[in-house]
Design an enzyme around this catalytic site. Structure first.
Site: not given
Length: 305
Positions: A61, A63, A65, A138, A208, A266
């Site tokens: 995804h 994001h 990070d 997520h 995630d 994570h």
């Protein structure tokens, strides 16, 4: 050889011990990168993996990070004289992300960077294995990935072949490759001298996510399940609100799926000093579990059954 190297195991915030998300798989010298958080190229250098044979980066995804290491990694490849293309695969809007990274690295690259947008259920076929995009859950569009090797032939029974009058040599090889042979006026078929097919290896990486039926199904019999395990079970409400998974939830999923090994990653920065609560929660449900650490290497072995 199938080696998994955890380059980054942190949650949303890195710590002095944990870098942002990145997992590298080395399959017979072919490198596959799953997520690419900030500093991934340095982690690859520390792990002495090389990077020039990397041709695909799989993003779960968008994001920060999980993607901010991509521009630096591409720049280093450019400085090292790369000419072969790189593919960045991920969920919808991956093309936009790749375009933005192109602007950040304006004119510095001499190789193409291609975007490949995937949907759950899409399968990328490679030599000897495939990678399937798996639906995850997520806060933004996301995917997990299942690397599944091809089924291998069964073991060759030399004694049985000799008893059937087959001389050692090329005819042995033909049978092992699936071909029938003629000996003494009769046809000997491969199934007469070969054991049952043996499974290839399977690795699932979730990124995630909340626990999902799709991840559970993809993880059935997996040799290694790498699952979001950000929080302990006492923070289940917060995990649900932020669309992550507790250690106990991931372990229960692994148990239901019949996975052989679970690694939680994570990891929230609140466990910088002690991951014991995560491990304790997970082991209540699934014994073969560990908490990932940066630069952890796991060799996934072939098995007969």
């Amino acid at each position: 050889m199938l080696t998994v190297i955890f380059l980054g195991t942190a949650g949303s915030l890195p710590t002095p011990e944990r870098s942002p998300s990145a997992v590298l798989i080395n399959r017979e010298g072919e490198l596959l990168l799953f997520d690419c958080g900030e500093g991934t190229q340095r982690q690859m250098m520390r792990a002495k993996t090389g990077m020039m044979s990397l041709d695909t980066i799989f993003i779960t995804h968008h994001h920060a990070d999980h993607i901010l290491g991509i521009p630096g990694l591409l720049e280093t490849m450019a400085f090292q004289g790369r000419r072969d293309p790189v593919t960045i695969a991920g969920p919808p809007r991956t093309s936009e992300v790749v375009e933005l990274f192109g602007r950040l690295c304006y004119y510095s690259r001499k190789f193409p960077v291609r975007a490949l947008e995937l949907e759950p259920g899409d399968v990328l076929r490679r030599d000897g294995y495939e990678i399937e995009a798996v639906r995850t859950s997520h806060s933004i569009p996301s995917l997990g990935y299942c690397l599944r090797e091809d089924t291998r032939p069964g073991r060759f029974n030399r004694e049985r072949a000799s008893a059937l009058g087959i001389p050692p040599g090329p005819l042995f090889g033909r049978l092992q490759r699936g071909g029938a042979v003629e000996v003494g006026g009769r046809t000997v078929r491969p199934e007469e001298v070969m054991g049952p097919p043996r499974p290839g290896r399977k690795i699932v990486y979730t990124g995630d996510t909340r626990p999902t039926p799709e991840v559970e199904e993809a993880s059935r019999g997996a040799d290694l399940l790498i699952h979001d395990g950000s929080l302990d079970d006492g923070m289940a409400d917060w995990a649900a609100e932020t669309m992550h998974t507790t250690a106990g939830e991931a372990a229960r999923l692994a148990e239901r799926a019949g996975a052989r090994r679970l690694v939680l990653t994570h990891i929230s920065s609140r466990y910088s000093d002690d991951v014991g609560p995560l491990l304790a929660d997970a082991r209540k449900h699934f014994p073969s579990v560990q908490i990932a650490e940066d630069l952890l290497k796991i060799e996934v072995k072939l098995r007969d059954l």
